[in-house]
Design a protein around this motif. Structure first.
Motif, mmCIF file in Angstrom:
data_model
loop_
_atom_site.group_PDB
_atom_site.id
_atom_site.type_symbol
_atom_site.label_atom_id
_atom_site.label_comp_id
_atom_site.label_asym_id
_atom_site.label_seq_id
_atom_site.Cartn_x
_atom_site.Cartn_y
_atom_site.Cartn_z
ATOM 1 N N LEU A 143 0.816 -1.218 0.000
ATOM 2 C CA LEU A 143 0.000 0.000 0.000
ATOM 3 C C LEU A 143 0.852 1.272 0.000
ATOM 4 O O LEU A 143 0.640 2.190 0.798
ATOM 5 N N LEU A 144 1.796 1.333 -0.904
ATOM 6 C CA LEU A 144 2.757 2.430 -0.930
ATOM 7 C C LEU A 144 2.103 3.799 -1.020
ATOM 8 O O LEU A 144 2.526 4.746 -0.349
ATOM 9 N N TYR A 145 1.098 3.932 -1.844
ATOM 10 C CA TYR A 145 0.413 5.220 -1.994
ATOM 11 C C TYR A 145 -0.496 5.505 -0.799
ATOM 12 O O TYR A 145 -0.528 6.615 -0.282
ATOM 13 N N GLN A 146 -1.188 4.505 -0.344
ATOM 14 C CA GLN A 146 -2.216 4.683 0.668
ATOM 15 C C GLN A 146 -1.676 4.961 2.068
ATOM 16 O O GLN A 146 -2.377 5.496 2.914
ATOM 17 N N ILE A 147 -0.432 4.589 2.345
ATOM 18 C CA ILE A 147 0.090 4.775 3.710
ATOM 19 C C ILE A 147 0.970 6.016 3.850
ATOM 20 O O ILE A 147 1.723 6.137 4.803
ATOM 21 N N ALA A 148 0.807 6.955 2.941
ATOM 22 C CA ALA A 148 1.645 8.156 2.949
ATOM 23 C C ALA A 148 1.715 8.824 4.323
ATOM 24 O O ALA A 148 2.781 9.274 4.740
ATOM 25 N N TYR A 149 0.611 8.904 5.029
ATOM 26 C CA TYR A 149 0.591 9.545 6.342
ATOM 27 C C TYR A 149 0.196 8.595 7.463
ATOM 28 O O TYR A 149 -0.191 9.020 8.547
ATOM 29 N N ALA A 150 0.297 7.312 7.212
ATOM 30 C CA ALA A 150 -0.068 6.328 8.236
ATOM 31 C C ALA A 150 1.005 6.260 9.316
ATOM 32 O O ALA A 150 2.196 6.441 9.054
ATOM 33 N N GLU A 151 0.559 5.993 10.510
ATOM 34 C CA GLU A 151 1.475 5.638 11.582
ATOM 35 C C GLU A 151 1.758 4.150 11.401
ATOM 36 O O GLU A 151 0.851 3.377 11.099
ATOM 37 N N ILE A 152 3.010 3.763 11.549
ATOM 38 C CA ILE A 152 3.373 2.364 11.349
ATOM 39 C C ILE A 152 3.921 1.807 12.659
ATOM 40 O O ILE A 152 4.836 2.388 13.246
ATOM 41 N N MET A 153 3.342 0.711 13.088
ATOM 42 C CA MET A 153 3.810 0.041 14.297
ATOM 43 C C MET A 153 4.381 -1.307 13.898
ATOM 44 O O MET A 153 3.719 -2.099 13.226
ATOM 45 N N PHE A 154 5.620 -1.520 14.273
ATOM 46 C CA PHE A 154 6.318 -2.760 13.959
ATOM 47 C C PHE A 154 6.268 -3.672 15.184
ATOM 48 O O PHE A 154 6.696 -3.292 16.266
ATOM 49 N N ILE A 155 5.720 -4.856 14.995
ATOM 50 C CA ILE A 155 5.525 -5.812 16.084
ATOM 51 C C ILE A 155 6.406 -7.031 15.826
ATOM 52 O O ILE A 155 6.432 -7.553 14.709
ATOM 53 N N ASP A 156 7.109 -7.488 16.849
ATOM 54 C CA ASP A 156 8.017 -8.619 16.687
ATOM 55 C C ASP A 156 7.305 -9.961 16.521
ATOM 56 O O ASP A 156 7.879 -10.899 15.994
ATOM 57 N N LYS A 157 6.069 -10.064 16.926
ATOM 58 C CA LYS A 157 5.326 -11.326 16.810
ATOM 59 C C LYS A 157 4.888 -11.568 15.368
ATOM 60 O O LYS A 157 4.606 -10.631 14.624
ATOM 61 N N TYR A 158 4.769 -12.845 15.027
ATOM 62 C CA TYR A 158 4.194 -13.204 13.733
ATOM 63 C C TYR A 158 2.672 -13.111 13.826
ATOM 64 O O TYR A 158 2.093 -13.210 14.910
ATOM 65 N N TRP A 159 2.018 -12.953 12.685
ATOM 66 C CA TRP A 159 0.567 -12.746 12.642
ATOM 67 C C TRP A 159 -0.223 -13.787 13.451
ATOM 68 O O TRP A 159 -1.116 -13.400 14.220
ATOM 69 N N PRO A 160 0.073 -15.070 13.332
ATOM 70 C CA PRO A 160 -0.758 -16.030 14.092
ATOM 71 C C PRO A 160 -0.664 -15.841 15.603
ATOM 72 O O PRO A 160 -1.573 -16.217 16.332
ATOM 73 N N ASP A 161 0.435 -15.254 16.080
ATOM 74 C CA ASP A 161 0.630 -15.064 17.517
ATOM 75 C C ASP A 161 0.143 -13.700 18.006
ATOM 76 O O ASP A 161 0.174 -13.416 19.199
ATOM 77 N N PHE A 162 -0.281 -12.845 17.086
ATOM 78 C CA PHE A 162 -0.757 -11.497 17.404
ATOM 79 C C PHE A 162 -2.121 -11.619 18.089
ATOM 80 O O PHE A 162 -3.056 -12.197 17.548
ATOM 81 N N THR A 163 -2.224 -11.090 19.310
ATOM 82 C CA THR A 163 -3.422 -11.277 20.127
ATOM 83 C C THR A 163 -4.275 -10.010 20.196
ATOM 84 O O THR A 163 -3.845 -8.928 19.772
ATOM 85 N N THR A 164 -5.443 -10.175 20.771
ATOM 86 C CA THR A 164 -6.314 -9.023 21.018
ATOM 87 C C THR A 164 -5.597 -8.016 21.909
ATOM 88 O O THR A 164 -5.698 -6.806 21.700
ATOM 89 N N LYS A 165 -4.859 -8.499 22.880
ATOM 90 C CA LYS A 165 -4.105 -7.619 23.783
ATOM 91 C C LYS A 165 -3.064 -6.808 22.985
ATOM 92 O O LYS A 165 -2.899 -5.611 23.217
ATOM 93 N N ASP A 166 -2.373 -7.455 22.046
ATOM 94 C CA ASP A 166 -1.404 -6.760 21.202
ATOM 95 C C ASP A 166 -2.104 -5.682 20.370
ATOM 96 O O ASP A 166 -1.610 -4.561 20.223
ATOM 97 N N TYR A 167 -3.248 -6.053 19.811
ATOM 98 C CA TYR A 167 -4.020 -5.119 18.994
ATOM 99 C C TYR A 167 -4.443 -3.901 19.816
ATOM 100 O O TYR A 167 -4.275 -2.758 19.389
ATOM 101 N N LEU A 168 -4.968 -4.147 21.008
ATOM 102 C CA LEU A 168 -5.406 -3.034 21.859
ATOM 103 C C LEU A 168 -4.246 -2.149 22.267
ATOM 104 O O LEU A 168 -4.394 -0.930 22.364
ATOM 105 N N LYS A 169 -3.070 -2.735 22.472
ATOM 106 C CA LYS A 169 -1.884 -1.928 22.777
ATOM 107 C C LYS A 169 -1.552 -1.015 21.593
ATOM 108 O O LYS A 169 -1.246 0.163 21.773
ATOM 109 N N CYS A 170 -1.612 -1.546 20.384
ATOM 110 C CA CYS A 170 -1.363 -0.731 19.189
ATOM 111 C C CYS A 170 -2.367 0.417 19.098
ATOM 112 O O CYS A 170 -1.994 1.563 18.821
#
Length: 118
Positions: free
Chosen positions: A74-101
């Motif tokens: 999404l190179l064009y669409q994320i021009a002003y997006a905040e980007i959060m880099f998470i060390d976990k892989y997608w299957p391990d990403f939890t609701t708690k991780d999401y709420l922290k983001c």
């Protein structure tokens, strides 16, 4: 619930941002040549609408897997997006991780390219 209160989750599989931009240019150029649109009327909305992922502004991009890159996403669409880099892989990403983001995102001072004078 109003539209502004809804969450939109987009998952783009087999997608490439650079190819999407090339396709958008070809699509819009073709419409200009056939006089469907006037070149003076091309704007950000025209470009976004021609994209294979026609989403409005993306406010937050959560990148899982520990990589610190956007990987042609999404190179064009994320021009002003905040980007959060998470060390976990997608299957391990939890609701708690999401709420922290989301909570971290709420604290961001979004300037949309403007500088703050100190």
């Amino acid at each position: 619930m109003s539209d502004s209160a809804k969450l939109h989750l987009n998952v783009a599989l087999g997608y490439g941002g650079q190819q999407d931009i090339v396709d958008v240019v070809k699509n819009i150029s073709s419409k200009v040549l056939s006089k469907e649109i006037n070149i003076k009327n091309i704007n950000e909305r025209t470009i976004n609408k021609a994209s294979s992922v026609p989403v409005d502004e993306i406010d937050l991009l959560i990148r899982t897997g520990g990589d610190k890159r956007i990987s042609n996403f999404l190179l064009y669409q994320i021009a002003y997006a905040e980007i959060m880099f998470i060390d976990k892989y997608w299957p391990d990403f939890t609701t708690k991780d999401y709420l922290k983001c989301i909570n971290d995102f709420k604290t961001v001072n979004r300037r949309f390219g403007k500088r703050i004078k100190y």
